[in-house]
Design an enzyme around this catalytic site. Structure first.
Site, PDB file in Angstrom:
ATOM      1  N   ARG A  22       0.838  -1.189   0.000  1.00 54.76           N
ATOM      2  CA  ARG A  22       0.000   0.000   0.000  1.00 54.76           C
ATOM      3  C   ARG A  22       0.876   1.242   0.000  1.00 54.76           C
ATOM      4  O   ARG A  22       1.749   1.394   0.842  1.00 54.76           O
ATOM      5  CB  ARG A  22      -0.945   0.011   1.208  1.00 54.76           C
ATOM      6  N   SER A 113      -8.063  -1.199   0.941  1.00 53.73           N
ATOM      7  CA  SER A 113      -9.049  -1.517   1.965  1.00 53.73           C
ATOM      8  C   SER A 113      -9.743  -0.290   2.517  1.00 53.73           C
ATOM      9  O   SER A 113     -10.488   0.394   1.823  1.00 53.73           O
ATOM     10  CB  SER A 113      -8.405  -2.350   3.070  1.00 53.73           C
ATOM     11  N   HIS A 114      -9.469   0.048   3.760  1.00 57.03           N
ATOM     12  CA  HIS A 114     -10.133   1.136   4.468  1.00 57.03           C
ATOM     13  C   HIS A 114      -9.416   2.470   4.319  1.00 57.03           C
ATOM     14  O   HIS A 114      -9.860   3.471   4.877  1.00 57.03           O
ATOM     15  CB  HIS A 114     -10.233   0.786   5.953  1.00 57.03           C
ATOM     16  N   ASP A 278     -16.263  -1.665   4.700  1.00 55.59           N
ATOM     17  CA  ASP A 278     -15.256  -0.723   4.231  1.00 55.59           C
ATOM     18  C   ASP A 278     -15.130  -0.763   2.716  1.00 55.59           C
ATOM     19  O   ASP A 278     -15.918  -1.404   2.023  1.00 55.59           O
ATOM     20  CB  ASP A 278     -13.917  -0.988   4.914  1.00 55.59           C
ATOM     21  N   ASP A 280     -13.259  -2.207   0.462  1.00 49.83           N
ATOM     22  CA  ASP A 280     -13.187  -3.468  -0.279  1.00 49.83           C
ATOM     23  C   ASP A 280     -14.067  -4.559   0.315  1.00 49.83           C
ATOM     24  O   ASP A 280     -14.035  -5.699  -0.144  1.00 49.83           O
ATOM     25  CB  ASP A 280     -11.740  -3.950  -0.383  1.00 49.83           C
ATOM     26  N   ASP A 282     -14.214  -6.089   3.332  1.00 49.74           N
ATOM     27  CA  ASP A 282     -13.798  -7.138   4.255  1.00 49.74           C
ATOM     28  C   ASP A 282     -13.964  -6.755   5.724  1.00 49.74           C
ATOM     29  O   ASP A 282     -13.939  -7.614   6.593  1.00 49.74           O
ATOM     30  CB  ASP A 282     -12.365  -7.612   3.972  1.00 49.74           C
ATOM     31  N   ARG A 283     -14.168  -5.469   6.018  1.00 51.66           N
ATOM     32  CA  ARG A 283     -14.434  -5.053   7.395  1.00 51.66           C
ATOM     33  C   ARG A 283     -15.928  -4.811   7.585  1.00 51.66           C
ATOM     34  O   ARG A 283     -16.657  -4.586   6.619  1.00 51.66           O
ATOM     35  CB  ARG A 283     -13.668  -3.775   7.731  1.00 51.66           C
ATOM     36  N   THR A 345      -1.613 -10.031  14.265  1.00 48.66           N
ATOM     37  CA  THR A 345      -2.487  -9.241  13.403  1.00 48.66           C
ATOM     38  C   THR A 345      -2.127  -9.501  11.944  1.00 48.66           C
ATOM     39  O   THR A 345      -0.959  -9.579  11.590  1.00 48.66           O
ATOM     40  CB  THR A 345      -2.344  -7.744  13.730  1.00 48.66           C
ATOM     41  N   GLU A 364     -10.749 -10.121  14.201  1.00 50.28           N
ATOM     42  CA  GLU A 364      -9.768  -9.199  14.739  1.00 50.28           C
ATOM     43  C   GLU A 364     -10.476  -7.933  15.183  1.00 50.28           C
ATOM     44  O   GLU A 364     -11.560  -7.599  14.696  1.00 50.28           O
ATOM     45  CB  GLU A 364      -8.701  -8.884  13.697  1.00 50.28           C
ATOM     46  N   LYS A 377     -11.446 -12.008   5.347  1.00 46.07           N
ATOM     47  CA  LYS A 377     -12.533 -11.524   6.192  1.00 46.07           C
ATOM     48  C   LYS A 377     -13.668 -11.031   5.306  1.00 46.07           C
ATOM     49  O   LYS A 377     -13.446 -10.658   4.148  1.00 46.07           O
ATOM     50  CB  LYS A 377     -12.039 -10.440   7.139  1.00 46.07           C
TER      51      LYS A 377
END
Length: 542
Positions: A22, A113-114, A278, A280, A282-283, A345, A364, A377
Protein backbone atom coordinates in the site's frame (compact mmCIF):
# COMPACT_ATOMS: atom_id res chain seq x y z
CA UNK A 1 0.96 -9.82 -30.34
CA UNK A 2 4.42 -8.50 -29.55
CA UNK A 3 5.94 -9.10 -26.10
CA UNK A 4 8.20 -6.25 -25.06
CA UNK A 5 11.00 -6.48 -22.52
CA UNK A 6 11.40 -3.21 -20.68
CA UNK A 7 14.62 -2.41 -18.84
CA UNK A 8 14.01 -1.10 -15.33
CA UNK A 9 15.73 -0.42 -12.02
CA UNK A 10 14.60 -1.64 -8.58
CA UNK A 11 12.67 0.34 -5.99
CA UNK A 12 13.71 -0.35 -2.42
CA UNK A 13 10.35 0.33 -0.75
CA UNK A 14 8.20 -2.51 -2.10
CA UNK A 15 8.03 -4.64 1.02
CA UNK A 16 4.43 -5.65 1.70
CA UNK A 17 2.64 -5.08 5.00
CA UNK A 18 0.01 -7.29 6.62
CA UNK A 19 -2.31 -6.88 3.60
CA UNK A 20 -0.18 -6.33 0.51
CA UNK A 21 1.68 -3.33 -0.82
CA UNK A 22 0.00 0.00 0.00
CA UNK A 23 1.35 3.34 -1.10
CA UNK A 24 0.11 6.73 -2.19
CA UNK A 25 -1.15 6.89 -5.78
CA UNK A 26 1.71 9.29 -6.48
CA UNK A 27 4.15 6.53 -5.54
CA UNK A 28 2.46 3.81 -7.58
CA UNK A 29 2.23 6.11 -10.60
CA UNK A 30 6.01 6.50 -10.82
CA UNK A 31 7.42 5.09 -14.04
CA UNK A 32 7.75 1.27 -13.77
CA UNK A 33 6.75 1.16 -10.08
CA UNK A 34 3.58 -0.86 -10.61
CA UNK A 35 5.17 -2.98 -13.35
CA UNK A 36 8.18 -3.82 -11.19
CA UNK A 37 5.99 -5.11 -8.39
CA UNK A 38 3.77 -7.21 -10.68
CA UNK A 39 6.78 -8.73 -12.46
CA UNK A 40 8.33 -9.51 -9.08
CA UNK A 41 5.21 -11.52 -8.19
CA UNK A 42 5.47 -13.45 -11.46
CA UNK A 43 9.18 -14.07 -10.78
CA UNK A 44 8.70 -15.15 -7.16
CA UNK A 45 5.68 -17.40 -7.69
CA UNK A 46 6.38 -19.77 -10.60
CA UNK A 47 3.62 -21.62 -12.43
CA UNK A 48 1.36 -18.93 -13.89
CA UNK A 49 1.59 -20.17 -17.47
CA UNK A 50 -1.68 -21.72 -18.64
CA UNK A 51 -3.36 -21.10 -15.27
CA UNK A 52 -6.42 -19.07 -14.24
CA UNK A 53 -6.19 -15.90 -12.17
CA UNK A 54 -8.81 -13.57 -10.71
CA UNK A 55 -8.39 -9.79 -11.04
CA UNK A 56 -10.37 -6.89 -9.60
CA UNK A 57 -10.61 -4.40 -6.81
CA UNK A 58 -12.56 -1.89 -4.79
CA UNK A 59 -13.03 0.66 -7.57
CA UNK A 60 -10.64 3.24 -6.14
CA UNK A 61 -8.65 5.62 -8.30
CA UNK A 62 -5.85 3.89 -10.28
CA UNK A 63 -7.65 0.50 -10.28
CA UNK A 64 -8.68 0.84 -13.92
CA UNK A 65 -5.14 1.64 -15.04
CA UNK A 66 -3.62 -1.14 -12.94
CA UNK A 67 -6.02 -3.71 -14.43
CA UNK A 68 -4.90 -2.84 -17.97
CA UNK A 69 -1.23 -3.16 -16.98
CA UNK A 70 -1.73 -6.48 -15.17
CA UNK A 71 -3.71 -7.94 -18.09
CA UNK A 72 -0.90 -7.08 -20.52
CA UNK A 73 1.80 -8.39 -18.22
CA UNK A 74 -0.18 -11.58 -17.51
CA UNK A 75 -0.60 -12.11 -21.25
CA UNK A 76 3.16 -11.79 -21.61
CA UNK A 77 3.51 -14.57 -19.02
CA UNK A 78 1.04 -16.69 -21.02
CA UNK A 79 -1.50 -16.88 -18.21
CA UNK A 80 -4.33 -19.10 -19.44
CA UNK A 81 -7.39 -17.16 -18.25
CA UNK A 82 -8.03 -13.89 -16.40
CA UNK A 83 -11.41 -13.54 -14.67
CA UNK A 84 -12.21 -9.85 -14.15
CA UNK A 85 -15.18 -8.34 -12.35
CA UNK A 86 -17.33 -6.10 -14.54
CA UNK A 87 -15.85 -2.58 -14.52
CA UNK A 88 -12.94 -4.07 -12.59
CA UNK A 89 -15.01 -4.37 -9.42
CA UNK A 90 -14.66 -7.15 -6.85
CA UNK A 91 -15.02 -6.96 -3.10
CA UNK A 92 -12.12 -8.77 -1.46
CA UNK A 93 -14.31 -11.62 -0.10
CA UNK A 94 -16.00 -11.98 -3.49
CA UNK A 95 -12.61 -12.32 -5.16
CA UNK A 96 -11.56 -14.91 -2.58
CA UNK A 97 -14.75 -16.86 -3.20
CA UNK A 98 -14.20 -16.84 -6.95
CA UNK A 99 -10.58 -17.99 -6.62
CA UNK A 100 -11.81 -20.99 -4.63
CA UNK A 101 -14.87 -21.67 -6.79
CA UNK A 102 -12.99 -21.53 -10.10
CA UNK A 103 -9.92 -23.33 -8.70
CA UNK A 104 -7.76 -20.43 -9.81
CA UNK A 105 -3.99 -20.31 -9.39
CA UNK A 106 -4.37 -17.07 -7.47
CA UNK A 107 -5.67 -13.55 -7.69
CA UNK A 108 -4.60 -9.92 -7.80
CA UNK A 109 -6.77 -7.84 -5.46
CA UNK A 110 -6.44 -4.12 -6.09
CA UNK A 111 -7.34 -2.33 -2.91
CA UNK A 112 -6.02 -0.31 -0.01
CA UNK A 113 -9.05 -1.52 1.97
CA UNK A 114 -10.13 1.14 4.47
CA UNK A 115 -7.56 3.75 3.42
CA UNK A 116 -8.69 6.93 1.59
CA UNK A 117 -8.91 6.93 -2.20
CA UNK A 118 -8.69 9.44 -5.05
CA UNK A 119 -5.74 10.99 -6.87
CA UNK A 120 -4.19 12.07 -3.57
CA UNK A 121 -5.20 8.92 -1.73
CA UNK A 122 -3.85 5.39 -1.45
CA UNK A 123 -3.62 2.42 -3.77
CA UNK A 124 -2.74 -1.18 -2.98
CA UNK A 125 -2.13 -4.62 -4.44
CA UNK A 126 -2.39 -7.95 -2.70
CA UNK A 127 -1.68 -11.36 -4.22
CA UNK A 128 -3.90 -14.19 -3.00
CA UNK A 129 -2.97 -17.84 -3.44
CA UNK A 130 -5.14 -20.68 -4.72
CA UNK A 131 -6.78 -21.11 -1.31
CA UNK A 132 -8.25 -17.63 -1.69
CA UNK A 133 -6.10 -16.14 1.06
CA UNK A 134 -3.25 -13.66 1.18
CA UNK A 135 0.21 -14.96 0.41
CA UNK A 136 2.06 -16.03 3.59
CA UNK A 137 5.22 -14.34 4.75
CA UNK A 138 7.47 -16.91 3.08
CA UNK A 139 5.99 -15.92 -0.29
CA UNK A 140 5.87 -12.17 0.33
CA UNK A 141 9.50 -12.29 1.44
CA UNK A 142 10.42 -13.89 -1.92
CA UNK A 143 8.46 -11.20 -3.74
CA UNK A 144 10.29 -8.51 -1.80
CA UNK A 145 13.66 -10.01 -2.65
CA UNK A 146 12.71 -9.94 -6.34
CA UNK A 147 11.71 -6.27 -6.11
CA UNK A 148 15.19 -5.41 -4.88
CA UNK A 149 17.00 -6.97 -7.83
CA UNK A 150 14.61 -6.71 -10.78
CA UNK A 151 16.21 -5.45 -14.01
CA UNK A 152 13.42 -5.89 -16.58
CA UNK A 153 9.78 -6.80 -17.03
CA UNK A 154 7.71 -8.26 -19.87
CA UNK A 155 4.50 -6.70 -21.18
CA UNK A 156 2.29 -7.38 -24.19
CA UNK A 157 2.02 -4.60 -26.75
CA UNK A 158 -1.77 -4.66 -27.15
CA UNK A 159 -4.62 -2.16 -26.85
CA UNK A 160 -6.51 -1.70 -23.60
CA UNK A 161 -9.42 -4.07 -23.09
CA UNK A 162 -13.07 -3.20 -22.45
CA UNK A 163 -13.95 -4.32 -18.92
CA UNK A 164 -17.44 -2.79 -18.93
CA UNK A 165 -19.22 -5.58 -20.80
CA UNK A 166 -19.76 -9.14 -19.55
CA UNK A 167 -18.30 -11.60 -22.03
CA UNK A 168 -15.21 -13.47 -23.16
CA UNK A 169 -12.41 -12.68 -25.62
CA UNK A 170 -8.67 -13.26 -26.02
CA UNK A 171 -5.46 -11.30 -25.73
CA UNK A 172 -2.87 -13.43 -27.45
CA UNK A 173 -3.03 -16.88 -25.82
CA UNK A 174 -4.83 -15.52 -22.75
CA UNK A 175 -8.61 -15.72 -22.40
CA UNK A 176 -10.21 -12.68 -20.76
CA UNK A 177 -13.51 -13.38 -18.99
CA UNK A 178 -15.54 -10.41 -17.72
CA UNK A 179 -18.09 -11.58 -15.14
CA UNK A 180 -20.91 -10.20 -13.03
CA UNK A 181 -19.05 -9.08 -9.90
CA UNK A 182 -21.93 -9.96 -7.58
CA UNK A 183 -23.51 -13.19 -8.88
CA UNK A 184 -21.06 -15.79 -7.55
CA UNK A 185 -20.82 -14.15 -4.15
CA UNK A 186 -24.60 -14.13 -3.77
CA UNK A 187 -24.64 -17.86 -4.50
CA UNK A 188 -21.95 -18.32 -1.84
CA UNK A 189 -23.86 -16.62 0.98
CA UNK A 190 -27.13 -18.27 -0.09
CA UNK A 191 -25.43 -21.60 0.51
CA UNK A 192 -24.74 -20.64 4.14
CA UNK A 193 -27.68 -18.57 5.38
CA UNK A 194 -31.42 -19.25 5.41
CA UNK A 195 -32.58 -16.52 3.04
CA UNK A 196 -36.24 -17.33 3.65
CA UNK A 197 -35.85 -16.64 7.36
CA UNK A 198 -33.80 -13.55 6.64
CA UNK A 199 -36.41 -12.25 4.21
CA UNK A 200 -39.08 -12.66 6.87
CA UNK A 201 -37.08 -10.33 9.13
CA UNK A 202 -35.64 -7.83 6.65
CA UNK A 203 -38.86 -7.29 4.68
CA UNK A 204 -41.03 -6.96 7.79
CA UNK A 205 -42.77 -3.62 8.36
CA UNK A 206 -41.66 -3.89 11.99
CA UNK A 207 -37.93 -4.04 11.17
CA UNK A 208 -35.80 -1.21 9.85
CA UNK A 209 -32.16 -1.54 8.82
CA UNK A 210 -29.55 0.59 7.10
CA UNK A 211 -26.38 -0.53 5.35
CA UNK A 212 -23.60 2.00 4.70
CA UNK A 213 -21.49 0.94 1.72
CA UNK A 214 -19.30 4.05 2.14
CA UNK A 215 -19.14 4.46 -1.67
CA UNK A 216 -16.95 1.36 -1.77
CA UNK A 217 -17.15 -1.92 -3.64
CA UNK A 218 -20.00 -3.50 -1.64
CA UNK A 219 -22.76 -1.12 -2.77
CA UNK A 220 -23.89 -3.36 -5.66
CA UNK A 221 -23.64 -6.47 -3.43
CA UNK A 222 -25.73 -4.84 -0.70
CA UNK A 223 -28.41 -3.55 -3.08
CA UNK A 224 -28.84 -6.98 -4.65
CA UNK A 225 -28.84 -8.91 -1.36
CA UNK A 226 -30.70 -6.65 1.04
CA UNK A 227 -33.02 -4.69 -1.23
CA UNK A 228 -33.62 -6.94 -4.24
CA UNK A 229 -33.48 -10.43 -2.68
CA UNK A 230 -34.39 -9.93 1.00
CA UNK A 231 -36.95 -7.22 0.34
CA UNK A 232 -35.62 -4.27 2.31
CA UNK A 233 -37.07 -0.97 1.06
CA UNK A 234 -35.15 0.99 -1.53
CA UNK A 235 -32.87 3.42 0.24
CA UNK A 236 -31.85 0.86 2.86
CA UNK A 237 -28.37 0.92 1.32
CA UNK A 238 -26.66 4.26 1.96
CA UNK A 239 -23.79 5.53 -0.21
CA UNK A 240 -24.21 2.50 -2.46
CA UNK A 241 -22.46 3.82 -5.58
CA UNK A 242 -18.76 2.88 -5.82
CA UNK A 243 -16.59 5.95 -6.37
CA UNK A 244 -12.90 6.35 -7.12
CA UNK A 245 -12.50 8.64 -4.11
CA UNK A 246 -15.23 7.02 -1.96
CA UNK A 247 -17.21 10.24 -2.21
CA UNK A 248 -14.42 12.12 -0.51
CA UNK A 249 -14.86 10.06 2.65
CA UNK A 250 -12.67 7.65 4.56
CA UNK A 251 -14.04 4.15 3.77
CA UNK A 252 -13.46 2.71 7.23
CA UNK A 253 -16.56 1.38 9.07
CA UNK A 254 -16.07 2.77 12.55
CA UNK A 255 -17.71 5.32 14.80
CA UNK A 256 -15.59 8.14 13.39
CA UNK A 257 -15.72 7.56 9.64
CA UNK A 258 -19.27 6.16 9.36
CA UNK A 259 -20.68 9.18 11.17
CA UNK A 260 -23.78 9.48 8.97
CA UNK A 261 -24.86 5.95 9.87
CA UNK A 262 -23.94 6.36 13.54
CA UNK A 263 -25.91 9.59 13.83
CA UNK A 264 -28.91 7.87 12.23
CA UNK A 265 -28.72 4.92 14.63
CA UNK A 266 -28.56 7.26 17.62
CA UNK A 267 -31.42 9.44 16.35
CA UNK A 268 -35.17 9.13 16.87
CA UNK A 269 -35.66 7.40 13.49
CA UNK A 270 -36.15 4.05 15.22
CA UNK A 271 -33.71 2.07 13.06
CA UNK A 272 -33.32 -1.45 14.52
CA UNK A 273 -30.14 -2.58 12.80
CA UNK A 274 -27.27 -0.64 11.31
CA UNK A 275 -24.24 -2.02 9.53
CA UNK A 276 -21.40 -0.92 7.29
CA UNK A 277 -18.50 -2.33 5.31
CA UNK A 278 -15.26 -0.72 4.23
CA UNK A 279 -13.98 0.10 0.76
CA UNK A 280 -13.19 -3.47 -0.28
CA UNK A 281 -15.88 -5.14 1.82
CA UNK A 282 -13.80 -7.14 4.26
CA UNK A 283 -14.43 -5.05 7.40
CA UNK A 284 -17.78 -4.60 9.10
CA UNK A 285 -19.49 -2.57 11.81
CA UNK A 286 -22.63 -3.65 13.69
CA UNK A 287 -25.01 -1.25 15.43
CA UNK A 288 -28.32 -1.55 17.19
CA UNK A 289 -30.69 1.26 18.06
CA UNK A 290 -28.59 3.60 20.22
CA UNK A 291 -26.10 0.74 20.62
CA UNK A 292 -22.65 -0.09 19.22
CA UNK A 293 -21.22 -3.63 19.10
CA UNK A 294 -17.43 -3.75 19.41
CA UNK A 295 -15.71 -6.06 16.90
CA UNK A 296 -14.36 -8.16 19.77
CA UNK A 297 -17.85 -8.63 21.21
CA UNK A 298 -19.21 -9.32 17.73
CA UNK A 299 -16.86 -12.27 17.24
CA UNK A 300 -17.73 -13.60 20.70
CA UNK A 301 -21.48 -13.30 20.07
CA UNK A 302 -21.21 -14.96 16.65
CA UNK A 303 -19.35 -17.87 18.23
CA UNK A 304 -21.72 -18.17 21.19
CA UNK A 305 -24.69 -18.33 18.79
CA UNK A 306 -23.24 -20.52 16.07
CA UNK A 307 -26.06 -23.04 16.30
CA UNK A 308 -28.49 -20.27 15.30
CA UNK A 309 -27.15 -20.75 11.76
CA UNK A 310 -28.01 -24.37 10.84
CA UNK A 311 -25.18 -24.54 8.30
CA UNK A 312 -22.64 -24.38 11.15
CA UNK A 313 -24.45 -26.58 13.67
CA UNK A 314 -22.11 -29.33 14.80
CA UNK A 315 -19.29 -28.11 12.54
CA UNK A 316 -17.46 -25.60 14.74
CA UNK A 317 -14.45 -27.02 16.57
CA UNK A 318 -12.12 -24.05 16.88
CA UNK A 319 -12.09 -20.26 16.70
CA UNK A 320 -9.23 -17.78 16.44
CA UNK A 321 -8.67 -14.13 17.26
CA UNK A 322 -5.75 -11.81 16.68
CA UNK A 323 -3.66 -11.15 19.77
CA UNK A 324 -4.74 -7.49 20.25
CA UNK A 325 -8.42 -8.47 20.01
CA UNK A 326 -10.10 -8.56 23.42
CA UNK A 327 -10.33 -11.87 25.24
CA UNK A 328 -14.14 -11.91 25.13
CA UNK A 329 -13.90 -14.81 22.69
CA UNK A 330 -11.83 -16.85 25.16
CA UNK A 331 -14.68 -16.86 27.68
CA UNK A 332 -17.04 -18.31 25.06
CA UNK A 333 -14.69 -20.99 23.75
CA UNK A 334 -13.91 -22.11 27.30
CA UNK A 335 -17.61 -22.40 28.13
CA UNK A 336 -18.51 -24.21 24.90
CA UNK A 337 -15.48 -26.51 24.87
CA UNK A 338 -14.11 -25.07 21.63
CA UNK A 339 -10.43 -24.80 20.85
CA UNK A 340 -9.16 -21.20 20.92
CA UNK A 341 -6.21 -19.82 18.97
CA UNK A 342 -4.39 -16.49 19.21
CA UNK A 343 -2.55 -15.17 16.15
CA UNK A 344 -0.63 -12.06 15.12
CA UNK A 345 -2.49 -9.24 13.40
CA UNK A 346 -2.93 -9.94 9.70
CA UNK A 347 -5.61 -12.12 8.16
CA UNK A 348 -3.04 -14.37 6.49
CA UNK A 349 -2.22 -15.88 9.91
CA UNK A 350 -5.72 -17.34 10.10
CA UNK A 351 -5.27 -19.01 6.71
CA UNK A 352 -2.98 -21.81 7.82
CA UNK A 353 -5.32 -22.63 10.72
CA UNK A 354 -8.22 -22.82 8.28
CA UNK A 355 -6.24 -24.93 5.81
CA UNK A 356 -5.42 -27.34 8.65
CA UNK A 357 -9.10 -27.57 9.62
CA UNK A 358 -8.45 -26.13 13.07
CA UNK A 359 -10.86 -23.20 13.02
CA UNK A 360 -14.27 -22.29 11.61
CA UNK A 361 -14.52 -18.62 12.63
CA UNK A 362 -11.95 -15.92 13.21
CA UNK A 363 -11.80 -12.22 13.83
CA UNK A 364 -9.77 -9.20 14.74
CA UNK A 365 -10.50 -6.05 16.67
CA UNK A 366 -10.06 -3.87 13.59
CA UNK A 367 -13.61 -4.63 12.43
CA UNK A 368 -12.82 -7.91 10.65
CA UNK A 369 -14.74 -11.18 10.98
CA UNK A 370 -14.79 -14.26 8.79
CA UNK A 371 -15.24 -17.97 8.32
CA UNK A 372 -13.24 -20.88 6.95
CA UNK A 373 -15.47 -21.04 3.85
CA UNK A 374 -13.31 -18.14 2.59
CA UNK A 375 -9.75 -17.08 3.29
CA UNK A 376 -10.53 -13.39 3.57
CA UNK A 377 -12.53 -11.52 6.19
CA UNK A 378 -16.04 -10.79 5.00
CA UNK A 379 -18.18 -7.85 6.05
CA UNK A 380 -21.45 -8.95 4.43
CA UNK A 381 -21.06 -12.49 5.83
CA UNK A 382 -20.80 -11.03 9.35
CA UNK A 383 -23.84 -8.81 8.76
CA UNK A 384 -25.93 -11.71 7.46
CA UNK A 385 -24.81 -13.74 10.48
CA UNK A 386 -26.05 -11.03 12.84
CA UNK A 387 -29.36 -10.80 11.00
CA UNK A 388 -29.66 -14.59 11.34
CA UNK A 389 -29.20 -14.30 15.12
CA UNK A 390 -31.88 -11.60 15.30
CA UNK A 391 -34.26 -13.65 13.14
CA UNK A 392 -33.74 -16.79 15.25
CA UNK A 393 -34.05 -15.11 18.65
CA UNK A 394 -36.54 -12.33 18.03
CA UNK A 395 -34.30 -10.08 20.14
CA UNK A 396 -32.80 -6.69 19.42
CA UNK A 397 -29.07 -6.17 18.96
CA UNK A 398 -28.80 -4.64 22.42
CA UNK A 399 -30.71 -7.49 24.04
CA UNK A 400 -28.48 -10.09 22.37
CA UNK A 401 -25.28 -8.39 23.55
CA UNK A 402 -26.44 -7.60 27.08
CA UNK A 403 -27.64 -11.17 27.53
CA UNK A 404 -24.19 -12.27 26.37
CA UNK A 405 -22.50 -10.02 28.96
CA UNK A 406 -24.66 -11.37 31.76
CA UNK A 407 -23.58 -14.88 30.89
CA UNK A 408 -19.89 -14.39 30.06
CA UNK A 409 -18.96 -11.02 31.56
CA UNK A 410 -17.90 -7.91 29.65
CA UNK A 411 -14.49 -6.97 28.33
CA UNK A 412 -14.42 -3.18 28.25
CA UNK A 413 -12.11 -2.36 25.39
CA UNK A 414 -10.85 0.66 23.41
CA UNK A 415 -8.18 1.21 20.79
CA UNK A 416 -6.26 4.48 20.57
CA UNK A 417 -4.73 5.11 17.14
CA UNK A 418 -1.93 7.60 16.56
CA UNK A 419 -1.77 7.74 12.76
CA UNK A 420 1.04 8.94 10.46
CA UNK A 421 3.60 9.28 13.23
CA UNK A 422 7.13 10.05 12.17
CA UNK A 423 8.67 6.63 11.60
CA UNK A 424 11.65 7.40 13.84
CA UNK A 425 9.40 8.53 16.70
CA UNK A 426 7.29 5.38 16.46
CA UNK A 427 10.24 2.99 16.32
CA UNK A 428 12.03 4.79 19.14
CA UNK A 429 8.95 4.54 21.32
CA UNK A 430 8.71 0.78 20.84
CA UNK A 431 12.42 0.45 21.61
CA UNK A 432 11.87 2.49 24.77
CA UNK A 433 9.10 0.13 25.88
CA UNK A 434 11.44 -2.81 25.37
CA UNK A 435 14.02 -1.10 27.56
CA UNK A 436 11.43 -0.95 30.36
CA UNK A 437 10.75 -4.69 30.57
CA UNK A 438 11.11 -5.61 34.24
CA UNK A 439 11.53 -1.97 35.28
CA UNK A 440 8.02 -0.49 35.24
CA UNK A 441 6.05 -2.19 38.01
CA UNK A 442 3.03 0.10 38.23
CA UNK A 443 0.93 2.12 35.81
CA UNK A 444 -1.44 4.37 37.72
CA UNK A 445 -3.45 2.21 40.12
CA UNK A 446 -2.54 -0.99 38.26
CA UNK A 447 0.22 -3.38 39.32
CA UNK A 448 2.16 -4.90 36.43
CA UNK A 449 2.13 -8.69 36.36
CA UNK A 450 4.12 -9.09 33.12
CA UNK A 451 5.55 -6.72 30.50
CA UNK A 452 6.95 -8.46 27.44
CA UNK A 453 7.15 -8.83 23.68
CA UNK A 454 4.77 -11.32 22.08
CA UNK A 455 6.13 -13.84 19.57
CA UNK A 456 4.11 -16.42 17.64
CA UNK A 457 4.64 -19.97 16.44
CA UNK A 458 2.00 -21.20 14.00
CA UNK A 459 0.53 -24.45 15.41
CA UNK A 460 -0.18 -25.72 11.92
CA UNK A 461 3.02 -24.88 10.05
CA UNK A 462 5.60 -24.12 12.74
CA UNK A 463 6.24 -20.72 11.13
CA UNK A 464 7.59 -18.18 13.61
CA UNK A 465 6.63 -14.50 13.69
CA UNK A 466 8.66 -12.33 16.06
CA UNK A 467 7.93 -8.96 17.68
CA UNK A 468 4.19 -8.97 17.09
CA UNK A 469 3.37 -6.51 19.84
CA UNK A 470 4.21 -5.60 23.41
CA UNK A 471 1.79 -6.77 26.11
CA UNK A 472 1.39 -5.36 29.60
CA UNK A 473 -0.69 -7.68 31.78
CA UNK A 474 -1.82 -6.44 35.18
CA UNK A 475 -2.57 -8.31 38.39
CA UNK A 476 -6.22 -7.23 38.07
CA UNK A 477 -6.52 -9.02 34.71
CA UNK A 478 -6.53 -5.77 32.75
CA UNK A 479 -4.32 -5.65 29.68
CA UNK A 480 -2.62 -3.12 27.40
CA UNK A 481 -1.12 -3.97 24.01
CA UNK A 482 1.18 -1.75 21.94
CA UNK A 483 1.90 -2.41 18.27
CA UNK A 484 2.77 -0.59 15.06
CA UNK A 485 0.33 -1.08 12.22
CA UNK A 486 1.34 -2.24 8.76
CA UNK A 487 -1.79 -1.04 6.92
CA UNK A 488 -0.90 2.59 6.32
CA UNK A 489 0.77 3.97 3.21
CA UNK A 490 3.07 6.48 4.92
CA UNK A 491 4.66 7.00 8.32
CA UNK A 492 3.70 4.66 11.15
CA UNK A 493 0.49 4.12 13.07
CA UNK A 494 0.84 3.32 16.76
CA UNK A 495 -2.10 1.35 18.09
CA UNK A 496 -2.68 1.05 21.83
CA UNK A 497 -5.30 -1.48 22.93
CA UNK A 498 -6.74 -1.23 26.45
CA UNK A 499 -8.90 -3.92 28.06
CA UNK A 500 -10.58 -4.32 31.44
CA UNK A 501 -12.80 -7.31 32.34
CA UNK A 502 -15.96 -6.95 34.42
CA UNK A 503 -18.24 -9.74 35.67
CA UNK A 504 -20.33 -7.93 38.29
CA UNK A 505 -23.82 -7.47 36.80
CA UNK A 506 -24.28 -3.98 38.23
CA UNK A 507 -21.20 -2.75 36.33
CA UNK A 508 -21.89 -4.17 32.86
CA UNK A 509 -23.49 -1.13 31.23
CA UNK A 510 -21.01 1.67 31.79
CA UNK A 511 -19.49 3.77 29.04
CA UNK A 512 -16.20 2.18 27.87
CA UNK A 513 -14.40 5.54 28.02
CA UNK A 514 -15.34 5.86 31.71
CA UNK A 515 -13.93 2.42 32.52
CA UNK A 516 -10.84 2.61 30.31
CA UNK A 517 -9.80 6.23 31.02
CA UNK A 518 -7.92 5.52 34.31
CA UNK A 519 -6.08 2.63 32.64
CA UNK A 520 -5.03 4.85 29.74
CA UNK A 521 -3.99 7.78 31.92
CA UNK A 522 -1.90 5.58 34.21
CA UNK A 523 -0.11 4.08 31.24
CA UNK A 524 0.40 7.40 29.42
CA UNK A 525 2.04 8.92 32.50
CA UNK A 526 4.21 5.88 33.22
CA UNK A 527 5.72 5.83 29.71
CA UNK A 528 5.61 9.62 29.00
CA UNK A 529 3.55 8.81 25.92
CA UNK A 530 2.85 12.25 24.45
CA UNK A 531 6.44 13.42 24.87
CA UNK A 532 7.92 10.31 23.29
CA UNK A 533 5.71 10.22 20.19
CA UNK A 534 5.32 14.01 19.83
CA UNK A 535 1.56 13.71 19.73
CA UNK A 536 -0.85 15.01 22.35
CA UNK A 537 -4.03 13.25 21.25
CA UNK A 538 -4.90 10.09 19.30
CA UNK A 539 -6.20 10.44 15.75
CA UNK A 540 -9.05 7.98 16.32
CA UNK A 541 -10.47 6.14 19.32
CA UNK A 542 -12.54 3.05 18.53
Amino acid sequence: MEIKTIVTTPFQDQKTGTAGLRKKVSVFSQENYLENFIQSIFNAVPGFQGKTIVLGGDGRYYNAHAIQVIVKMAAAQKVGRIIIGQNGLFSTPAASNLIIKRKAFGGFILSASHNPGGKNGDFGIKFDLSNGGGAPEAVTDRIYEETKKITSYQIADTPDIDISQIGEFSVGETVIEIVDSVKDYVEFVKGIFDFDALKGLVSSENFKMRYDAMNGSTGPYAVRIFEEILGAPKGTVLRGTPMEDFGGGHPDPNLTYAKELVDLMYSDEGIDFGCAADGDGDRNMILGNHFFVTPSDSLAVITANYEKVPYYKGKVKGVARSMPTSRALDDVTAALGLKAYETPTGWKYFGSLMDAGLISFCGEESFGTGCSDLREKDGIWAILYWLSILAATGKTVQEVVQEHWRRYGRHYYLRYDYETLETEDALNFMDYLRSQFGKITRMGEETVKSFEEWNYTDPATGEVALKQGIIVLFESGSRIVFRLSGTGSSGKTLRIYLEKYEKESSRLNKEPTEVIKPLFEGMAKAVSLSDRINREYPTVIT
